[in-house]
Design an enzyme around this catalytic site. Structure first.
Site, short mmCIF file in Angstrom:
data_model
loop_
_atom_site.label_atom_id
_atom_site.label_comp_id
_atom_site.label_asym_id
_atom_site.label_seq_id
_atom_site.Cartn_x
_atom_site.Cartn_y
_atom_site.Cartn_z
N THR A 177 30.02 -23.83 47.51
CA THR A 177 28.70 -24.42 47.66
C THR A 177 28.46 -25.39 46.50
O THR A 177 28.89 -25.13 45.38
CB THR A 177 27.64 -23.31 47.64
OG1 THR A 177 27.76 -22.54 48.82
CG2 THR A 177 26.24 -23.87 47.53
N ARG A 205 24.18 -17.95 61.40
CA ARG A 205 23.92 -17.29 60.11
C ARG A 205 23.45 -18.31 59.09
O ARG A 205 24.01 -19.38 58.94
CB ARG A 205 25.18 -16.60 59.61
CG ARG A 205 25.04 -15.92 58.23
CD ARG A 205 25.51 -16.81 57.09
NE ARG A 205 25.54 -16.11 55.81
CZ ARG A 205 25.82 -16.69 54.64
NH1 ARG A 205 26.08 -17.97 54.61
NH2 ARG A 205 25.84 -15.99 53.52
N GLY A 207 22.55 -18.82 55.00
CA GLY A 207 22.72 -18.23 53.68
C GLY A 207 21.58 -18.58 52.75
O GLY A 207 20.52 -19.06 53.17
N ASP A 208 21.81 -18.38 51.47
CA ASP A 208 20.76 -18.59 50.47
C ASP A 208 20.55 -20.05 50.12
O ASP A 208 19.47 -20.46 49.70
CB ASP A 208 21.12 -17.84 49.19
CG ASP A 208 22.34 -18.45 48.50
OD1 ASP A 208 23.43 -18.37 49.09
OD2 ASP A 208 22.21 -19.02 47.41
N THR A 228 25.08 -20.64 43.57
CA THR A 228 26.25 -20.60 44.43
C THR A 228 26.79 -19.18 44.41
O THR A 228 26.59 -18.46 43.43
CB THR A 228 27.33 -21.60 43.97
OG1 THR A 228 28.48 -21.48 44.80
CG2 THR A 228 27.74 -21.36 42.52
N GLY A 229 27.45 -18.78 45.47
CA GLY A 229 28.03 -17.44 45.49
C GLY A 229 27.78 -16.72 46.79
O GLY A 229 27.58 -17.33 47.84
N GLY A 231 25.82 -15.18 49.40
CA GLY A 231 24.46 -15.54 49.74
C GLY A 231 23.50 -14.40 49.97
O GLY A 231 22.34 -14.47 49.57
#
Length: 312
Positions: A177, A205, A207-208, A228-229, A231
């Site tokens: 990300t 889906r 994510g964050d 980042t990572g 989510g």
């Protein structure tokens, strides 16, 4: 009184392999150069983060734009968000399949729409109405990711649900990300985050990265943040807003960034990285993954790195 601008970008936090380090370094350097060029020309923090993100969306090294992870159906689905710290206006898109640069659409939403968020076909329709060209999803798919999905699904069929254990996800999946935070000469800050999500994700889906306060946030009174990572844990903690609130309470971004990563790990065994910048130009870069790609540009220095865990 004019403010000295600052720009920080990230290109993901994960176990970046040695043979991919140079590509990540080049990618974040190019993104920082684009964003800084905008700031030097008197552009806003919003302009700077948008231009930096576009460069990384166009770079197949990262999980954003062309070259992103494929979902379970073999398609690219993209999410992006951008936020203005001066007005708290934001624009986001989710699950778009026909936009080369979702951050461009997010910026149009911020500037042209009373809404904050559009998803899927509605987001693509909005983008087209404002002159952003649509593409075929196949144009965003590259051979590397077709093979990666095939290998993952083959392992999934052998391993069953155990494949989704956090430690296996951490070892197997990249989190490329991309994100950027900036401070402009007018003293305003902005943030943006863009992603293709996780490998083999269920269609639809989210994510964050594109959720306000989770993967991205900006407020002149506190800080601009991009994460980042993994989510799902980041979403549950609303981590970008959590970090910004601590800066507003008086803590230095450098320390808050590290605190955020510790909080993510301790509460939910989550992993990732964060960049954080306040309106005074103070910044923090932290991650709890093996490596993180980042670049920094100020009036006094230009840096880029792939840091190891604990070294930021």
């Amino acid at each position: 009184m004019p403010t000295n601008p600052v720009l920080v970008v990230h290109g993901g936090a994960w176990a970046i392999p040695d043979d991919m380090v140079e590509a990540h370094l080049n990618g974040v350097r190019n993104a920082a150069a684009a964003g800084w060029g905008s700031l030097e020309r008197g552009g806003s923090a919003l302009d700077a983060v948008e231009e930096a993100i576009v460069v990384m969306e166009d770079d197949e090294t990262f999980d954003a734009g062309r070259g992103s992870f494929l979902n379970r159906d073999g398609k690219v689905q993209l999410d992006a968000f951008i936020m203005d710290g001066a007005t708290l206006r934001g624009g986001g898109v989710g699950c778009v399949e026909r936009l080369r640069n979702p951050v461009r659409a997010a910026r149009k939403i911020l500037s042209e729409s009373p809404h904050v968020y559009f998803v899927a076909e509605g987001a693509e329709r909005f983008a087209a109405e404002y002159g952003i060209a649509l593409c075929r999803n196949e144009e965003l798919v590259i051979p590397r990711e077709i093979e990666r999905l095939r290998e993952y699904q083959a392992q999934e069929s052998k391993s069953g649900n155990d494949l989704f254990a956090p430690q296996i996800l951490n070892d197997m999946l990249s989190h490329d990300t991309v994100g950027a935070v900036a401070l402009d000469r007018q003293g305003n800050i902005a943030a943006s985050t863009s992603t293709g999500g996780t490998l083999n994700k269920a269609p639809g889906r989210l994510g964050d990265s594109s959720l306000i306060g989770c993967g991205c946030y900006a407020d002149n009174l506190s800080a601009a943040a991009s994460t980042t990572g993994w989510g799902e844990p980041i979403m549950k903690l609303v981590l970008a807003k959590w970090a910004a609130d601590r800066v507003e309470s008086g803590s230095l971004p450098e320390w808050v960034a590290k605190e955020a990563m510790n909080y993510l790990k301790q509460r939910l065994d989550g992993h990732g990285g964060i960049i954080l910048l306040d309106a005074q130009g103070r910044f923090g870069i932290a991650h709890n993954t093996p490596r993180m790609a980042w670049a920094l540009q100020t009036m006094k220095k230009q840096e880029a790195g792939i840091t190891a865990k604990g070294s930021t």
